[in-house]
Design an enzyme around this catalytic site. Structure first.
Site, mmCIF file in Angstrom:
data_model
loop_
_atom_site.group_PDB
_atom_site.id
_atom_site.type_symbol
_atom_site.label_atom_id
_atom_site.label_comp_id
_atom_site.label_asym_id
_atom_site.label_seq_id
_atom_site.Cartn_x
_atom_site.Cartn_y
_atom_site.Cartn_z
ATOM 1 C CE LYS A 195 40.137 43.659 42.873
ATOM 2 N NZ LYS A 195 39.549 42.677 43.701
ATOM 3 C CD GLU B 285 42.631 37.867 26.690
ATOM 4 O OE1 GLU B 285 41.504 37.690 26.166
ATOM 5 O OE2 GLU B 285 43.678 37.919 26.035
ATOM 6 C CB CYS C 278 35.496 34.714 28.809
ATOM 7 S SG CYS C 278 36.986 33.828 29.165
ATOM 8 C CD GLU D 38 30.669 37.921 28.648
ATOM 9 O OE1 GLU D 38 30.983 38.906 29.314
ATOM 10 O OE2 GLU D 38 31.480 37.050 28.271
#
Ligand code: NDP
Length: 477
Positions: free
Chosen positions: A171, A246, A280, A379
């Site tokens: 997905k 992750e 990231c 973040e």
């Protein structure tokens, strides 16, 4: 317009579709992509489960040939697929072609790994007994990917999953289905038996959640936000299933007084702002010692003035648009938060208009930030970077490690002593010396510590730790 359908049990299916919009030109529809349902997802899981016994015992040469064919086709079509990637995600065309090449290399690597599968034979402590240690595939792997690397992240999950004999339900992020569709089409035509690889595009809350809730999914590999990662973890523990996460980062780059200024500025500009800061591994905290601070800020600001923000497809563009309106709002909200927290806006901060309507934001640099401010702790995932002034190396290292995340960390220095000490004492999974924190090789482990990652590393030989289960067999001679 053609609808790009889902691949379930070897058939292309699905009639409801969602528009894939180009963030560099919101008038352009990149394509219509199927919007998978709960039923589609359940059918895909059932197909993957049915295909597992045969694929798990397939020959290593068959797996090698299919993965190699896929890698070769991706490389042959790198310009076309790179352009598709740039149009759906907004990174610049050279960045997008580079990512496509990396996807091809990942398939080449795992095509080779299929031929290198091996176990161990060791003596038992009991005479006349032999012990074999081998690796079995897990079963059905659920792959859930984010929008920021639309071809490389799918590649680095699909290739090892298939290499080690697992079947897959995949997905991709709803925002970027085009590259995923292309890669699945390539693998399907390369000769995968029906049901081995199933693609279900659609919403995370529908398709992703159905995967999480299924007892027939043996492992889930996920890259995305911390919030969704926690849901993956909770659901996986419920089903006693293996999972790998992750997630985000707030990656530091330390710049010491003895740094080569040009090297430090190049590394900071690259890892802070290229790919629109949507990596990231991007450096969003620049931790700079007093002696070089003002020179570094002046040189970095001068560099930012030269960077062109524009349509990702235009030659000469250094920074493409932000991926969508929601992420743009997040970025501008954080810019406002930074201002209110008392950081100084040294560069950027404004939306920009270009020839084509898109989500364009100036690269934004805050100075006089502290490590306690929200812009230094949370973040942002955009082209927004803070500079934190520190006294010396010891304070720089402590500040770099003072974060809930631990994906990547960098240092710019000419001191072997400090570089060595930083490599040993950084609490990140990946450490860079005189290099950007982003930009990693495809054949070595990728991953972080603390709030950034959970479970075994991805990529390279280490990928086997997630995609296989070790078996120890004893035989009486
Ligand atoms: P999200 O967590 O929102 O989405 C990631 C994936 O999870 C998407 O495919 C999404 O589907 C899916 N998803 C959403 N809800 C659910 C659910 N309930 N169940 C199962 N799946 C679900 O992250 P983004 O796509 O917004 O990616 C940005 C984030 O990813 C950033 O925080 C970034 O740091 C992180 N990231 C980390 C990387 C790493 O390697 N550490 C690499 C790249 C990104 P959909 O989008 O269709 O809703």
């Amino acid at each position: 317009m053609t609808i790009y359908q889902n691949l379930i049990a070897g058939e292309w299916v699905g009639s409801d579709a969602t528009k894939n919009i180009n963030p560099s030109d919101t008038n352009e529809v990149v394509g219509l992509y199927a919007d998978g349902t709960v039923e589609d997802t359940k059918n895909a899981i059932a197909a993957a489960k049915a295909a597992f016994p045969a694929w798990s015992r397939s020959g290593i040469w068959e797996r090698h040939v299919i993965l190699k064919k896929a890698g070769d086709e991706i490389m042959a079509r790198k310009d076309e697929l790179g352009a598709l990637l740039a149009r759906e995600e907004g990174k610049t065309l050279p960045e997008a072609i580079g990512e496509t090449i990396r996807a091809s290399q990942i398939f080449e690597f795992f095509a080779g790994e299929a031929l290198r599968l091996a176990g161990e034979i060791v003596p038992s402590v009991r005479p006349d007994i032999g012990v074999e240690i081998t690796r079995d595939p897990l079963g059905v792997i659920g792959i859930i990917t984010p929008w920021n690397f639309p071809i490389a992240i799918p590649a680095w999950k699909l290739a090892p999953a298939l290499c080690y004999g697992n079947t897959v339900v995949f997905k991709p992020a709803e925002l970027v289905p085009a590259c995923s569709w292309a890669i699945v089409d390539i693998l399907n035509r390369a000769g995968l038996p029906k049901g081995v690889l199933n693609l279900v595009m659609g919403r995370g809350s529908v398709v992703g959640q159905t995967m999480l809730d299924s007892p027939d999914v043996s492992g889930i590999t996920f890259t995305g936000s911390t919030g969704t990662g926690r849901r993956v973890a909770a659901a996986s523990i419920e089903h006693n299933r293996r999972f790998q996460l992750e997630m985000g980062g707030k990656n530091p780059m330390v710049v010491l007084d003895d740094a080569d200024l040009d090297v430090a500025v190049e590394a900071a500009a690259n890892s802070g702002f290229f790919s629109t800061g949507q990596r990231c591994t991007a450096s969003s905290r620049l931790i700079v010692t007093e002696g070089i601070h003002d020179k570094f800020v002046a040189a970095l600001t001068a560099k930012l003035e030269t960077l062109v923000v524009d349509n990702a497809m235009k030659s000469g563009t250094h920074i493409g648009p932000v991926v969508d309106e929601k992420q743009l709002k997040t970025d501008t909200d954080y810019i406002e938060i930074g201002r209110k927290e008392g950081a100084k806006l040294a560069f950027g901060g404004e939306l920009i208009k270009r020839e084509t309507p898109g989500f364009y934001l100036q690269p934004t640099l805050f100075t006089e930030a502290t490590n306690q401010m929200r812009i230094s702790r949370e973040e942002i995932f955009g082209p927004v970077v803070s500079v934190i002034r520190v006294r010396d190396y010891e304070e720089a290292l402590a500040t770099a490690n003072d974060t809930p995340f631990g994906l990547s960390a960098g240092i710019a220095t000419t001191s072997l002593k400090h570089a060595t000490h930083f490599k040993r004492n950084s609490e990140a999974g990946m450490v860079m010396v005189n290099l950007p924190t982003a930009g990693v090789d495809f054949h070595v482990p990728f991953g972080g510590r603390k709030g950034s990652s959970y479970g075994p590393r991805e990529q390279g030989k280490y990928a086997a730790e997630f995609y296989t289960s070790v078996k120890t067999a004893y035989t009486l001679a």
